[in-house]
Design a protein around this motif. Structure first.
Motif, short mmCIF file in Angstrom:
data_model
loop_
_atom_site.label_atom_id
_atom_site.label_comp_id
_atom_site.label_asym_id
_atom_site.label_seq_id
_atom_site.Cartn_x
_atom_site.Cartn_y
_atom_site.Cartn_z
N THR A 131 38.95 -81.42 -38.39
CA THR A 131 39.12 -80.06 -38.89
C THR A 131 40.47 -79.55 -38.41
O THR A 131 40.79 -79.65 -37.22
CB THR A 131 38.00 -79.14 -38.38
N SER A 132 41.27 -79.00 -39.32
CA SER A 132 42.62 -78.57 -38.97
C SER A 132 42.65 -77.10 -38.56
O SER A 132 41.67 -76.36 -38.72
CB SER A 132 43.55 -78.77 -40.17
N TYR A 133 43.80 -76.68 -38.05
CA TYR A 133 43.99 -75.27 -37.71
C TYR A 133 43.85 -74.36 -38.93
O TYR A 133 43.57 -73.17 -38.81
CB TYR A 133 45.36 -75.05 -37.08
N ALA A 134 44.07 -74.92 -40.13
CA ALA A 134 43.94 -74.11 -41.34
C ALA A 134 42.55 -73.51 -41.46
O ALA A 134 42.38 -72.41 -41.99
CB ALA A 134 44.26 -74.95 -42.57
N TYR A 148 48.66 -80.35 -37.80
CA TYR A 148 48.88 -81.59 -37.06
C TYR A 148 50.36 -81.74 -36.71
O TYR A 148 51.23 -81.21 -37.38
CB TYR A 148 48.42 -82.79 -37.88
N VAL A 149 50.64 -82.51 -35.67
CA VAL A 149 52.00 -82.83 -35.20
C VAL A 149 52.68 -81.60 -34.62
O VAL A 149 52.87 -81.49 -33.43
CB VAL A 149 52.86 -83.49 -36.29
N GLY A 150 53.08 -80.65 -35.47
CA GLY A 150 53.79 -79.47 -34.98
C GLY A 150 52.89 -78.45 -34.32
O GLY A 150 53.36 -77.63 -33.53
N GLY A 151 51.61 -78.45 -34.67
CA GLY A 151 50.66 -77.56 -34.02
C GLY A 151 50.55 -76.18 -34.62
O GLY A 151 49.78 -75.36 -34.11
N VAL A 152 51.30 -75.88 -35.68
CA VAL A 152 51.21 -74.57 -36.31
C VAL A 152 50.95 -74.74 -37.80
O VAL A 152 51.22 -75.79 -38.38
CB VAL A 152 52.49 -73.73 -36.10
N THR A 153 50.43 -73.69 -38.41
CA THR A 153 50.19 -73.70 -39.85
C THR A 153 50.45 -72.32 -40.40
O THR A 153 50.50 -71.32 -39.65
CB THR A 153 48.74 -74.15 -40.16
N SER A 154 50.64 -72.23 -41.72
CA SER A 154 50.89 -70.94 -42.37
C SER A 154 50.55 -71.07 -43.85
O SER A 154 50.49 -72.17 -44.40
CB SER A 154 52.36 -70.50 -42.20
N ALA A 155 50.32 -69.93 -44.49
CA ALA A 155 49.96 -69.93 -45.91
C ALA A 155 50.22 -68.57 -46.52
O ALA A 155 50.33 -67.56 -45.82
CB ALA A 155 48.48 -70.32 -46.09
N LEU A 156 50.30 -68.55 -47.85
CA LEU A 156 50.50 -67.34 -48.62
C LEU A 156 49.48 -67.26 -49.75
O LEU A 156 49.13 -68.28 -50.35
CB LEU A 156 51.90 -67.32 -49.27
N LEU A 157 49.03 -66.05 -50.03
CA LEU A 157 48.30 -65.75 -51.27
C LEU A 157 49.22 -64.89 -52.12
O LEU A 157 49.69 -63.82 -51.68
CB LEU A 157 46.99 -65.02 -50.97
N LEU A 158 49.49 -65.36 -53.33
CA LEU A 158 50.41 -64.67 -54.24
C LEU A 158 49.66 -64.30 -55.51
O LEU A 158 48.74 -65.00 -55.92
CB LEU A 158 51.59 -65.58 -54.59
N ARG A 159 50.07 -63.20 -56.14
CA ARG A 159 49.43 -62.81 -57.40
C ARG A 159 50.45 -62.29 -58.39
O ARG A 159 51.53 -61.78 -58.03
CB ARG A 159 48.36 -61.75 -57.15
N ARG A 160 50.08 -62.43 -59.65
CA ARG A 160 50.90 -61.93 -60.73
C ARG A 160 50.93 -60.41 -60.69
O ARG A 160 49.90 -59.76 -60.43
CB ARG A 160 50.32 -62.41 -62.06
#
Length: 387
Positions: A259-262, A373-385
């Motif tokens: 299971t990832s940090y995500a 994994y590897v770098g230890g950090v994660t990030s994400a975006l939710l975008l909308r029209r």
């Protein structure tokens, strides 16, 4: 409940250089070409730019140097972040915060790399990365991203009965998507036999499980929705941005490497936008390797833990499925821009500009960085029209 950022920032322009194996130019040139293309896409005069941001791992041109080359005499905001693909979407999220807070009006985010002809990930002839555990790994030749992710993939596959059929389904579908993408480096269709015939890189990964090494520049223009609506193209609204992590999952004692940090960050991301996974029309998952797509399907809540294998064998990730994944072909077939091309593709999908790979009635898209994994950090975006 939606966050204070939701609806207060937008992406108004995207720009690319060619995806190639040998650009023949410096990373400064790639950055400037991508930025000028993004500004042209938006119809914005370069003199209006007052912020610039990038992420890199010692393989590109610093943001202040690009600012000087653009003729920016008083940038109000700049970020020169040392970090890999896990940082990519956080970079854009931070730019969104800056314009929402009035720190800057127009921020350009870019990633420029000669990752095939110049600085190859995991290559020799350079200093080791500055993680504490590197001293214990390098002595055994454990130094390259395919090796790192292969260990995680094997644990995941053993835990949930995933095999080459499931990994191959990801590679095959993304190549089919790339056939409709004129930018893609790899557009010829592949079969499961082609997948199995590709050479082993780091078991269980074959060549076709691995992202492409690419020379490329990609840039995005971040501004407020109000300013974006005065520009050339429809605005794409930043509904939510999240980032997290803090330790690597290679040897930092994570209790469950399947299971990832995500998975920790995803509820916060959706909560900030006030929506859930069922509201998402497509997902651009960080696909450094096929395995990471399977893991993120689960960790972002699109199926239960251990169910991603069945999800892709049923074709639910294809363009005509429940959740189209990486319509552009992703890193596996379009090219590897360390996260930025996933965001740019999401913008084009939400503007209805994707041509033969267009997701029908796309209103909300998820785009993700490396899952931790590897770098230890994660990030994400939710975008909308917009509208």
């Amino acid at each position: 409940m939606a966050s204070g950022l939701s609806g207060k920032a937008a992406i108004a322009g995207v720009g690319y250089t060619e995806f190639s194996r040998n650009s023949g130019v410096s990373t400064l040139t790639l950055a400037l070409r991508a930025i000028m293309a993004a500004l042209d896409d938006a119809g914005l005069d370069p003199g209006k730019v007052d912020g610039i941001a990038t992420h890199r791992v010692g393989d590109s041109i610093p943001a202040p140097m690009v600012a000087v080359s653009l003729g920016l005499t008083d940038p109000h905001y700049y970020v020169d972040h040392f970090g890999g693909g896990g940082s990519s979407h956080g970079l854009v999220g931070q730019a969104a915060l800056a314009v929402a807070a009035g720190v800057a009006d127009h921020v350009v985010c870019y990633r420029a790399i000669n990752a095939r002809s110049e600085f190859r990930m995991g290559g020799t002839g350079r200093p080791l990365v500055d993680h504490i555990e590197t001293q214990y790994q390098a002595a055994y030749g454990y130094m390259a991203p395919p090796q790192y992710y292969a260990m995680m993939a094997r644990a995941y596959m053993d835990a949930f009965g995933v095999d080459e059929r499931h990994l191959g389904a990801v590679a095959i579908s993304q190549r089919a998507n790339a056939a409709h993408n004129p930018r893609a480096m790899m557009r010829d269709p592949i079969s499961f036999d082609d997948y199995r015939a590709s050479r082993m890189i780091a078991e269980p990964f074959r060549l076709l499980d691995c992202c492409l090494e690419t020379d490329v520049g990609v840039a995005l223009l971040v501004t407020t929705p109000e300013r974006a609506r005065d520009l050339r193209k429809p605005a794409v609204i930043v509904d939510a941005a999240a980032w997290g992590g803090g330790t690597t999952l290679q040897s930092a004692g994570a209790p469950d490497i399947t299971t990832s940090y995500a998975a920790r960050m995803a509820p916060r991301l959706f909560g900030l936008a006030g929506i859930g996974p069922a509201d998402v029309d497509f997902a651009n998952f960080y696909d450094c390797f096929t395995f990471s797509v399977l893991m993120q399907l689960e960790d972002y809540g699109f199926c239960g833990k251990g169910e991603a294998g069945g999800f892709v064998l049923d074709g639910q990730h294809r363009m005509d499925g429940r959740l189209p994944v990486n319509p552009h072909g992703g890193f596996l077939s379009e090219g590897y821009a360390h996260g930025m091309n996933h965001i740019a593709e999401a913008v084009q999908q939400l503007r209805g500009e994707a041509g033969g790979r267009q997701v029908r009635d796309a209103r909300i898209g998820l785009s993700t960085g490396a899952p931790g994994y590897v770098g230890g950090v994660t990030s994400a975006l939710l975008l909308r029209r917009d509208g």
